[in-house]
Enzyme design. Structure first.
Site, mmCIF file in Angstrom:
data_model
loop_
_atom_site.group_PDB
_atom_site.id
_atom_site.type_symbol
_atom_site.label_atom_id
_atom_site.label_comp_id
_atom_site.label_asym_id
_atom_site.label_seq_id
_atom_site.Cartn_x
_atom_site.Cartn_y
_atom_site.Cartn_z
ATOM 1 N N ARG A 128 0.837 -1.202 0.000
ATOM 2 C CA ARG A 128 0.000 0.000 0.000
ATOM 3 C C ARG A 128 0.872 1.252 0.000
ATOM 4 N NH1 ARG A 128 -4.167 0.663 4.849
ATOM 5 N NH2 ARG A 128 -2.357 1.433 5.976
ATOM 6 N N ARG A 134 1.324 6.827 1.553
ATOM 7 C CA ARG A 134 0.848 7.355 2.834
ATOM 8 C C ARG A 134 2.009 7.434 3.822
ATOM 9 N NH1 ARG A 134 -4.607 4.300 4.705
ATOM 10 N NH2 ARG A 134 -3.557 4.600 6.688
#
Length: 189
Positions: A128, A134
């Site tokens: 991810r 992120r």
């Protein structure tokens, strides 16, 4: 009103599954992580307060988290229900959520915990991080967030288990299989 808590450690698939569930059941998705990131990005007063905490992988104090969540729920008075993702993280937060919903004439219908082992979590979040970038998914912060979950947050589950609201779903399966198991649980409500 159908109010659900989707519970699990970072990388368990809460966000992915929430997207599918809100579409099927027409619920409002309330992710405290998403709300915090939006406040930080927009540099609101709340965003400034929580920015450093999030950067360090720390939990935001209950009072701030609860106020933000209540504000988000109050923005949607016509909602059929909510999926709470990433909240509650402490027993006091769970108790406050119950009191808040009770004042609105509602309650948590059920809590669904996605079970995923730590090795799989690490692998998923690394992937991810490559895609989303992120900042809270970098390796050191990730270790801290996973540790925080297994050391502190997981203790919220007995609170709901005593109420007869806890259901567990194996989050190690394919996304569609997990989704079907979640729907089977939710359909009971």
């Amino acid at each position: 009103m159908l109010n659900l808590v989707l519970f699990g450690p970072p990388g368990a698939g809460k966000g992915t599954q929430s997207e599918k569930l809100i579409e099927k059941y027409q619920l409002i998705h309330v992710s405290t992580g998403d709300l915090f990131r939006a406040h930080v990005k927009n540099q609101t007063e709340l965003g400034k307060k929580v920015s450093q905490l999030m950067a360090d992988g720390e939990l935001v104090p209950d009072a701030i988290t609860i106020a933000m969540l209540e504000e988000e729920v109050d923005k949607n008075p016509e909602a059929k229900g909510f999926v709470f993702d990433g909240f509650p993280r402490t027993v006091p937060q769970a108790a406050e959520l119950d009191l808040f919903l009770e004042r609105k004439g509602s309650k948590i219908a059920g809590v669904i915990a996605l079970d995923v082992d730590q090795l799989e979590l690490t692998k998923r979040i690394a992937e991810r991080h490559k895609v989303s970038g992120r900042p809270d998914d970098d390796a050191e912060k990730l270790k801290k967030r996973i540790s925080e979950y297994f050391d502190k947050t997981i203790h919220v589950l007995p609170y709901y288990e005593v109420q007869g609201k806890l259901n567990k779903v194996n989050g190690m399966n394919e996304i569609s299989t997990v989704y079907n198991h979640l729907c089977a649980v939710i359909d009971k409500y």
